[in-house]
Each structure stands twice: as C-alpha cells, then as structure tokens.
Design an enzyme around this catalytic site. Structure first.
Site, PDB file in Angstrom:
ATOM      1  N   HIS A 130       0.820  -1.224   0.000  1.00 28.95           N
ATOM      2  CA  HIS A 130       0.000   0.000   0.000  1.00 28.95           C
ATOM      3  C   HIS A 130       0.847   1.263   0.000  1.00 28.95           C
ATOM      4  O   HIS A 130       0.340   2.345   0.284  1.00 28.95           O
ATOM      5  CB  HIS A 130      -0.968  -0.012   1.191  1.00 28.95           C
ATOM      6  CG  HIS A 130      -2.008  -1.087   1.094  1.00 28.95           C
ATOM      7  ND1 HIS A 130      -2.898  -1.388   2.100  1.00 28.95           N
ATOM      8  CD2 HIS A 130      -2.298  -1.959   0.088  1.00 28.95           C
ATOM      9  CE1 HIS A 130      -3.682  -2.392   1.722  1.00 28.95           C
ATOM     10  NE2 HIS A 130      -3.333  -2.752   0.518  1.00 28.95           N
ATOM     11  N   CYS A 141       6.310  17.249 -11.758  1.00 25.87           N
ATOM     12  CA  CYS A 141       7.684  17.007 -12.235  1.00 25.87           C
ATOM     13  C   CYS A 141       8.294  15.728 -11.660  1.00 25.87           C
ATOM     14  O   CYS A 141       9.422  15.385 -11.977  1.00 25.87           O
ATOM     15  CB  CYS A 141       8.579  18.204 -11.920  1.00 25.87           C
ATOM     16  SG  CYS A 141       9.025  18.336 -10.169  1.00 25.87           S
TER      17      CYS A 141
HETATM   18 ZN    ZN Z   1       7.484  19.613  -9.179  1.00 31.95          ZN
END
Ligand code: ZN
Length: 254
Positions: A130, A141
């Site tokens: 999990h 990003c």
């Molecule tokens: Zn970022």
C-alpha cells in the site's frame, strides 16, 4: 532451538519452533494493521480505528483518489492529522522480523502498512503493497520528497496543500482507495510466497483484495495465522495463534 518458554500458549511455542527449524530464506511474513497497532498506530478498519471517528466526510471517502483530486485541502488535513504517526517506534514483532532477516531465515516481509516501521527496525526486503508515507512525489515534475519535506511544504502553503517549487501538488506514495496496487510489488510478493516453506500472516484478516489472493500462491508446509480475532483464512491454516503479535514474536533463538 528456542530458549525455555514461559507463559505462552502451545500454539505460540509451536510457531517459534517452526521458525527456529526453518531452513535459510524459507520464511515469509505477511502483515497488516495489527502489526502496527502495538506501536500505537490505529487500525483503519477496527471499530476503534480511524473509520469510526467523526469527520465532515466519511474517512473511507477522504482517503480515496477522487477525494484527493477534488478536495486536496481536506485530504491533507485528514492525512497529516490522522494517517501520519511519525513518532511511532517499531515493536517486538518488527524487531524480531528484522533479526530473522539478518539471520537469513526470513527472506521477505510483505506489508499492508504504510508507516515504514519494518525498515525502521532494520528489515531490508520489505514489500509495501500500500506504499509508504515516507515517499512522496510531485505530480507535475515527479521530484521526490521526504515526509518531513512534505510537511514543510504544507506549512509554507497558504491552503495547507503541499506544493513543489514547480507548482505541482506533492502526493504521498500511498495507495488510495480507487487506486490499483503496484504490479511489480504484487509479483514480488507472489514469488516470495510461492518459494517459501513457512508463511506467517500476522495482524490482518486479509479480507482486502487483491492482497488476500496472494496467499493462494503458497505451496509450503506451514501456513500460520497470527491474529487476535478469527479470520477467513483460519480454516486453511496449519496453525492459528491468537496472542498479541508483539508477544508472539518476543523470543530468542539460541
Ligand atoms: Zn514539481
């Protein structure tokens, strides 16, 4: 050999004997919330656990993917207040499993817990089905953040939603409701179970799929269930132990 045992049930004594006699790398431990409750981390699904507490939304809903997307502010309020237990310490079960790994007996710990306590105790081969609160990623990003960096970013944020310097929201690498488990982790877990001779399932009633289905890969000699309450697996188990898990694993091999 197991040292002289006092005040434990015959079943606990037998489990300890099987562990002591287990061939190198033949033991796998598969644990759930009950492993962490003795470290003070509440069990999600128990009646005293998180889901019985009062929040503006049902807790099950608040830890779902769609809720995270729609209400990140409320998600992080709940997550940081109720899901993080960063002061929790490993208990006797975590410590014994780490020791059994270092002795070459236990080859893998498969866990449904997200608290990182097995690693804190020293286990290296931990399959976290999990996810973990200790890994966090920017959704834009993919930059990674520790949980402490996530908390810093949250403190610095006006709305309490932790954001990366690029502006993306930082998401915990925790499997939310509606999200699939990681295929690679499931495969590793299945392989570890399939090649073990002693499978100890602890602190879980294993009623959550697909994790529950992993047990069918076991083809070894000893399937053991350690849980305070009865579980659906008991009928398939070679041994059921109903004592507290920290107590069951509090022993020394000579
Ligand atoms: Zn970022």
């Amino acid at each position: 050999m197991v040292k002289v045992q006092e005040n434990v049930s015959e079943n606990t004594a037998l489990l300890r004997q099987w562990i002591a006699q287990c061939k190198p790398g033949q033991m796998v431990f598969f644990g759930g919330a009950g492993v962490s409750t003795e470290s003070g981390i509440p069990d999600f699904r128990s009646s005293n656990g998180l889901f019985a507490q009062k929040y503006p939304y049902p807790p099950e809903e608040m830890v779902s993917h769609s809720f995270f997307e729609a209400h990140p502010q409320e998600f992080f309020d709940f997550y940081c207040d109720r899901m993080l237990a960063l002061d929790a310490q490993p208990n006797a079960c975590h410590r014994k499993l780490a020791q059994l790994e270092s002795q070459g007996i236990c080859k893998a710990v498969i866990t449904q817990n997200i608290d990182g306590l097995h690693q804190a105790a020293g286990s290296n081969n931990v399959i976290e089905l999990h996810g973990s609160v200790h890994r966090n990623y920017c959704q834009a990003c993919n930059k990674s953040f520790s949980v402490y960096e996530l908390l810093d970013a949250r403190a610095a944020s006006e709305d309490g939603v932790p954001r990366c310097s690029c502006g993306g929201i930082i998401k915990p690498d925790v499997v939310l409701y509606e999200e699939p488990l990681n295929d690679e982790d499931l495969t590793r877990a299945a392989k570890a179970i399939a090649s073990s001779n002693l499978l100890v399932i602890g602190g879980t009633s294993l009623n959550v799929y697909p994790a529950a289905g992993l047990v069918r890969y076991f083809a070894g000699d000893h399937l053991v269930v350690v849980n305070l309450a009865a579980t659906p697996l008991d009928k398939n188990a070679d041994l059921c132990v109903t004592e507290p898990i920290g107590q069951v694993f509090n022993f020394d091999l000579t």
